[in-house]
Design an enzyme around this catalytic site. Structure first.
Site, PDB file in Angstrom:
ATOM      1  CB  CYS A 150      28.141 -11.919 -12.759  1.00 41.27           C
ATOM      2  SG  CYS A 150      29.805 -11.819 -12.296  1.00 41.27           S
ATOM      3  CB  CYS A 168      33.840 -17.119 -11.676  1.00 38.15           C
ATOM      4  SG  CYS A 168      34.359 -15.391 -11.030  1.00 38.15           S
ATOM      5  CB  CYS A 171      28.086 -15.390  -6.149  1.00 35.69           C
ATOM      6  SG  CYS A 171      28.482 -16.204  -7.819  1.00 35.69           S
ATOM      7  CE  LYS A 220      34.852  -6.874  -1.284  1.00 34.01           C
ATOM      8  NZ  LYS A 220      34.528  -8.292  -1.675  1.00 34.01           N
ATOM      9  NE  ARG A 261      34.666  -2.195  -3.479  1.00 33.01           N
ATOM     10  CZ  ARG A 261      34.425  -3.123  -4.211  1.00 33.01           C
ATOM     11  NH1 ARG A 261      33.421  -4.097  -3.968  1.00 33.01           N
ATOM     12  NH2 ARG A 261      35.064  -3.309  -5.240  1.00 33.01           N
ATOM     13  NE  ARG A 291      27.793  -4.664  -4.808  1.00 33.29           N
ATOM     14  CZ  ARG A 291      29.067  -5.182  -5.379  1.00 33.29           C
ATOM     15  NH1 ARG A 291      30.311  -4.771  -4.766  1.00 33.29           N
ATOM     16  NH2 ARG A 291      29.235  -6.215  -6.023  1.00 33.29           N
ATOM     17  CB  CYS A 301      30.737 -12.772  -5.135  1.00 41.89           C
ATOM     18  SG  CYS A 301      31.866 -12.065  -6.345  1.00 41.89           S
TER      19      CYS A 301
HETATM   20 FE1  SRM Z   1      31.992  -9.743  -5.784  1.00 44.53          FE
HETATM   21  C1  SRM Z   1      33.541  -8.806  -8.556  1.00 44.53           C
HETATM   22  C2  SRM Z   1      29.033  -9.534  -7.167  1.00 44.53           C
HETATM   23  C3  SRM Z   1      30.787 -10.088  -2.669  1.00 44.53           C
HETATM   24  C4  SRM Z   1      34.978 -10.938  -4.530  1.00 44.53           C
HETATM   25  N1  SRM Z   1      31.358  -9.369  -7.519  1.00 44.53           N
HETATM   26  C5  SRM Z   1      32.043  -9.013  -8.658  1.00 44.53           C
HETATM   27  C6  SRM Z   1      31.171  -8.400  -9.801  1.00 44.53           C
HETATM   28  C7  SRM Z   1      30.941  -6.877  -9.681  1.00 44.53           C
HETATM   29  C8  SRM Z   1      31.489  -8.977 -11.032  1.00 44.53           C
HETATM   30  C9  SRM Z   1      32.442  -7.734 -11.991  1.00 44.53           C
HETATM   31  O1  SRM Z   1      33.522  -7.135 -11.574  1.00 44.53           O
HETATM   32  O2  SRM Z   1      32.047  -7.468 -13.108  1.00 44.53           O
HETATM   33  C10 SRM Z   1      29.625  -9.166  -9.382  1.00 44.53           C
HETATM   34  C11 SRM Z   1      28.592  -8.597  -9.882  1.00 44.53           C
HETATM   35  C12 SRM Z   1      27.529  -9.613 -10.044  1.00 44.53           C
HETATM   36  C13 SRM Z   1      26.080  -9.068 -10.317  1.00 44.53           C
HETATM   37  O3  SRM Z   1      25.457  -9.326 -11.357  1.00 44.53           O
HETATM   38  O4  SRM Z   1      25.643  -8.706  -9.350  1.00 44.53           O
HETATM   39  C14 SRM Z   1      29.959  -9.507  -7.810  1.00 44.53           C
HETATM   40  N2  SRM Z   1      30.313  -9.651  -5.040  1.00 44.53           N
HETATM   41  C15 SRM Z   1      29.020  -9.672  -5.737  1.00 44.53           C
HETATM   42  C16 SRM Z   1      27.882  -9.864  -4.715  1.00 44.53           C
HETATM   43  C17 SRM Z   1      26.496  -9.126  -5.422  1.00 44.53           C
HETATM   44  C18 SRM Z   1      27.560 -11.294  -4.800  1.00 44.53           C
HETATM   45  C19 SRM Z   1      26.385 -11.697  -4.236  1.00 44.53           C
HETATM   46  O5  SRM Z   1      25.581 -12.843  -4.750  1.00 44.53           O
HETATM   47  O6  SRM Z   1      25.755 -11.274  -2.853  1.00 44.53           O
HETATM   48  C20 SRM Z   1      28.395  -9.521  -3.530  1.00 44.53           C
HETATM   49  C21 SRM Z   1      28.375  -7.878  -3.150  1.00 44.53           C
HETATM   50  C22 SRM Z   1      28.827  -7.643  -1.839  1.00 44.53           C
HETATM   51  C23 SRM Z   1      28.467  -6.008  -1.589  1.00 44.53           C
HETATM   52  O7  SRM Z   1      27.272  -5.778  -1.202  1.00 44.53           O
HETATM   53  O8  SRM Z   1      29.406  -5.272  -1.594  1.00 44.53           O
HETATM   54  C24 SRM Z   1      29.757  -9.772  -3.683  1.00 44.53           C
HETATM   55  N3  SRM Z   1      32.785 -10.350  -4.179  1.00 44.53           N
HETATM   56  C25 SRM Z   1      31.993 -10.463  -2.657  1.00 44.53           C
HETATM   57  C26 SRM Z   1      32.737 -11.053  -1.864  1.00 44.53           C
HETATM   58  C27 SRM Z   1      32.289 -11.710  -0.431  1.00 44.53           C
HETATM   59  C28 SRM Z   1      32.753 -10.410   0.601  1.00 44.53           C
HETATM   60  O9  SRM Z   1      32.995  -9.490   0.289  1.00 44.53           O
HETATM   61  O10 SRM Z   1      32.472 -10.739   1.702  1.00 44.53           O
HETATM   62  C29 SRM Z   1      34.134 -11.286  -2.449  1.00 44.53           C
HETATM   63  C30 SRM Z   1      35.056 -12.200  -1.693  1.00 44.53           C
HETATM   64  C31 SRM Z   1      35.959 -11.434  -0.879  1.00 44.53           C
HETATM   65  C32 SRM Z   1      36.925 -10.731  -1.163  1.00 44.53           C
HETATM   66  O11 SRM Z   1      36.878  -9.677  -1.768  1.00 44.53           O
HETATM   67  O12 SRM Z   1      38.147 -11.224  -1.213  1.00 44.53           O
HETATM   68  C33 SRM Z   1      34.062 -10.746  -3.733  1.00 44.53           C
HETATM   69  N4  SRM Z   1      33.800  -9.843  -6.306  1.00 44.53           N
HETATM   70  C34 SRM Z   1      34.962 -10.371  -5.917  1.00 44.53           C
HETATM   71  C35 SRM Z   1      36.081 -10.327  -6.600  1.00 44.53           C
HETATM   72  C36 SRM Z   1      37.429 -10.764  -6.472  1.00 44.53           C
HETATM   73  C37 SRM Z   1      38.371 -10.055  -5.953  1.00 44.53           C
HETATM   74  C38 SRM Z   1      39.853 -10.562  -5.552  1.00 44.53           C
HETATM   75  O13 SRM Z   1      40.236 -10.199  -4.518  1.00 44.53           O
HETATM   76  O14 SRM Z   1      40.308 -10.846  -6.621  1.00 44.53           O
HETATM   77  C39 SRM Z   1      35.607  -9.696  -8.113  1.00 44.53           C
HETATM   78  C40 SRM Z   1      36.271  -9.519  -9.217  1.00 44.53           C
HETATM   79  C41 SRM Z   1      37.176  -8.472  -9.031  1.00 44.53           C
HETATM   80  O15 SRM Z   1      37.315  -7.598  -8.142  1.00 44.53           O
HETATM   81  O16 SRM Z   1      38.197  -8.050 -10.035  1.00 44.53           O
HETATM   82  C42 SRM Z   1      34.110  -9.329  -7.809  1.00 44.53           C
HETATM   83 FE1  SF4 Z   2      30.539 -13.120 -10.659  1.00 46.49          FE
HETATM   84 FE2  SF4 Z   2      32.118 -14.876 -10.027  1.00 46.49          FE
HETATM   85 FE3  SF4 Z   2      31.367 -12.915  -8.302  1.00 46.49          FE
HETATM   86 FE4  SF4 Z   2      30.041 -15.151  -8.828  1.00 46.49          FE
HETATM   87  S1  SF4 Z   2      31.964 -15.039  -7.752  1.00 46.49           S
HETATM   88  S2  SF4 Z   2      29.433 -12.981  -8.790  1.00 46.49           S
HETATM   89  S3  SF4 Z   2      30.490 -15.346 -10.962  1.00 46.49           S
HETATM   90  S4  SF4 Z   2      32.415 -12.443 -10.002  1.00 46.49           S
END
Ligand code: SRM
Ligand code: SF4
Length: 574
Positions: A441, A480, A435, A217, A151, A82, A484
């Site tokens: 993922c 899930c 997402c 964030k 981030r 990323r 995201c």
């Molecule tokens: Fe996310 C984890 C993809 C935005 C909350 N996110 C992941 C992981 C890295 C899975 C992992 O930990 O193994 C995913 C990788 C999937 C893949 O194959 O690419 C993933 N997140 C994404 C992306 C690529 C989704 C998308 O379709 O665009 C986004 C990348 C953003 C970026 O460029 O930095 C993405 N993730 C978000 C957002 C939205 C936002 O930030 O505006 C959230 C919710 C907002 C927040 O953080 O509260 C988000 N991602 C999570 C979480 C849950 C965090 C939590 O508070 O519990 C995880 C899991 C974790 O951190 O343990 C996670």
């Molecule tokens: Fe993966 Fe869950 Fe984030 Fe979707 S919401 S990219 S399934 S960690």
């Protein structure tokens, strides 16, 4: 850092990740050695936790998992990278680099993320270093794109709209630079920079040796657009503009989307406004808020380690008081703000003598298929374009700053490849976001990116029948409950529960200041359609003038309005 207030971080045995960070020699770990090891395509689990700070995750192709297991092969290990791209700005040259790297080392696709950046998937271990170096040659890196640090800073995506937009955009970039980790680990490991003689002599003045308890964030909004979903951010800055002048920012704290199914101690939360700061102090406010989370965030229980839980545990007033103590000055009273939408404006727009084209990219995936050569088309645009690309918070792209001389060339490419400016799609699809989920993922419980378009095909029939095709409704899906695609802010949202099964949430506001609420649990497609059809019919028949879908389902008591995540019911407790 000491404080006169009686604030405490939760006591107890720190989560195991804390020791991994502390012992990592400022994020070096054994990454260099393991990436040089030719025996396996993977790296040890402990090292993957350090790798995240370098903007990369180890993954495996989940479509191949079973087959490889049966063949007694190790999983199809690969890496996702990323990029760090504050405010989502990329030059044509950077676009072309990502396009080439996707083909050379990745899975031939580029993913535009919900936080305005690029991801590459499918990079093999042996190709990681080359990928990083080639990105670096195009002035891109992935430092701090993941991990327990600040981030990618998001920012309203129309910097050309006015001088203020441009100024705000530069503020977002400055905040991003200011909060970067100090360690040279990235440069040593990936770019072969000469090693710091003794990493113990290195310092992280801002983060300290264990960095933050969890990811952090920041988003910057310019009303009336709430494209960055400001209330979902740990820390938000909302621009206050008067007579074309940027006065400063309302400061919001403690938003977040993630939760765990069935666990009431976790919940999505809306950020709350604590005051106003003059524009020149935004970096300082960001720094101090980040250090409050560093000092008082939960390092014992990772599932409660995000800043939203720190804010809810300490109380909003205490966080504000502590911030003002660290700043040495008080925030002013917040100014009134009105948001009208959290989506993108599609098609061509003109500002300041240049043109800007927002293209609809379904769920942010840039790929060539037999009948839609999206990746090739964007490559050809990048080859002629002299402005830049703006990645939007809704996974779309703006071909920005198109000069009058180039507009006809770009429009010709749009037509040649049948690129979508969103307008031919239903309003539901234009306002959709999913997402990644399967196959990359590791946390996905259900399909998302690969399924939502198909589900929307079916929902569109119902909308057509009810005369709702042009009704903007925000719809989001995640595989899930991590959130995201910011599903807590979808007027309609699906959160994966298991293969083919989703929880259905309804009732967020159109412009992103109210959460949705669980409406149906663990349902498959047939039940989704059966559930939504009568609600669409009801909405078409009985909505008030201009009433949004999310507001309607609340007024009609399908769900309760949720303004505080602590009253949001995770699945199982509806
Ligand atoms: Fe996310 C984890 C993809 C935005 C909350 N996110 C992941 C992981 C890295 C899975 C992992 O930990 O193994 C995913 C990788 C999937 C893949 O194959 O690419 C993933 N997140 C994404 C992306 C690529 C989704 C998308 O379709 O665009 C986004 C990348 C953003 C970026 O460029 O930095 C993405 N993730 C978000 C957002 C939205 C936002 O930030 O505006 C959230 C919710 C907002 C927040 O953080 O509260 C988000 N991602 C999570 C979480 C849950 C965090 C939590 O508070 O519990 C995880 C899991 C974790 O951190 O343990 C996670
Ligand atoms: Fe993966 Fe869950 Fe984030 Fe979707 S919401 S990219 S399934 S960690």
């Amino acid at each position: 850092m000491s404080s006169k207030r009686h604030l405490e971080a939760p006591a107890g045995e720190p989560d195991a990740t804390e020791a991994i960070k502390r012992n990592s020699r400022f994020l070096r770990g054994e990454l260099e050695e393991y990436f040089a090891d030719p025996i396996t395509g993977s790296i040890p689990l402990e090292q993957t936790k350090i790798l995240k700070f370098h903007g990369s995750y180890m993954q495996d192709d989940r479509d191949l998992r079973q087959e490889r297991k049966e063949q007694k092969l190790e999983p199809a290990y690969q890496f996702m990278v990323r990029v760090r791209l504050a405010g989502g700005t990329a030059t044509p040259d950077q676009w072309l680099t990502m396009d080439r790297l996707a083909d050379t080392y990745g899975n031939e696709t580029i993913k535009l993320t919900t936080r305005q950046t690029f991801q590459l998937h499918g990079i093999l271990k042996w190709n990681m270093k080359n990928s990083m170096q080639e990105m670096n040659a195009a002035l891109m890196d992935s430092i701090a794109a993941c991990g327990d640090v600040n981030r990618n800073v998001m920012c309203n995506v129309q910097p050309y709209e006015s001088a203020v937009h441009d100024k705000v955009h530069r503020t977002a970039q400055r905040i991003s630079d200011h909060l970067l980790p100090n360690t040279e680990a990235y440069h040593e490991i990936w770019l072969d920079k000469e090693k710091v003689l003794d990493s113990r002599e290195e310092e992280e003045p801002l983060y300290g040796p264990v960095y933050l308890p969890r990811k952090f964030k920041i988003g910057v909004a310019v009303p009336p657009a709430n494209d960055v979903d400001i209330y979902s951010q740990d820390l938000g800055f909302t621009a206050i503009v008067q007579n074309g002048r940027l006065l400063g920012f309302n400061v919001t704290v403690g938003g977040g989307m993630g939760m765990t199914h069935g666990d009431e101690e976790t919940y999505p939360q809306l950020a709350r406004t604590i005051g106003f700061c003059p524009a020149k102090y935004a970096e300082e406010v960001a720094e101090k808020i980040l250090t409050i989370q560093r000092d008082y965030g939960n390092r014992v229980e990772r599932k409660n380690a995000r800043f939203k839980y720190t804010v809810d545990r300490l109380g909003l007033d205490t966080v504000k008081e502590e911030l003002e103590h660290r700043l040495g000055w008080a925030l002013k009273e917040a100014k009134p703000v009105t948001f009208t939408h959290n989506g993108d404006r599609y098609g061509w727009h003109e500002f300041d003598g240049t043109s800007h084209l927002t293209l609809f990219i379904q769920n942010g995936r840039i790929a060539d298929t037999e009948d839609y050569k999206l990746k090739t088309a964007l490559r050809r645009i990048a080859e002629v374009h002299e402005g830049d690309f703006r990645l939007t918070p809704n996974q779309n792209v703006i071909v920005a700053g198109v000069t009058p001389e180039k507009k006809a060339d770009i429009q010709a490419l749009v037509e040649e490849y049948g690129l979508s400016d969103g307008k031919a799609n239903s309003a539901l699809r234009r306002n959709s976001m999913a997402c990644v989920a399967f196959p990359t993922c590791g946390l996905a419980m259900a399909e998302s990116e690969r399924y939502l378009p198909e589900l929307i095909d079916k929902l569109e029939h119902m909308l057509d029948e009810n005369g709702l095709r042009e009704e903007d409704i925000v719809i989001r899906m995640t595989g899930c409950p991590n959130g995201c695609a910011r599903p807590g802010l979808g007027e309609i949202a699906f959160i994966g529960k298991g293969p083919g099964k989703y929880n259905l949430y309804l009732g967020a506001s159109f412009h992103g200041d109210r959460l949705n609420q669980l409406y149906r649990e663990n349902i498959g497609e047939a039940e989704i359609l059966e559930t939504l059809e009568p609600i669409f019919r009801h909405y078409a028949r009985e909505r008030e003038e201009g009433e949004r879908f999310g507001d309607f389902v609340v007024r009609q008591s399908y769900v309760e309005a949720v303004y505080d995540g602590r009253t949001f019911h995770p699945a199982g407790q509806a």
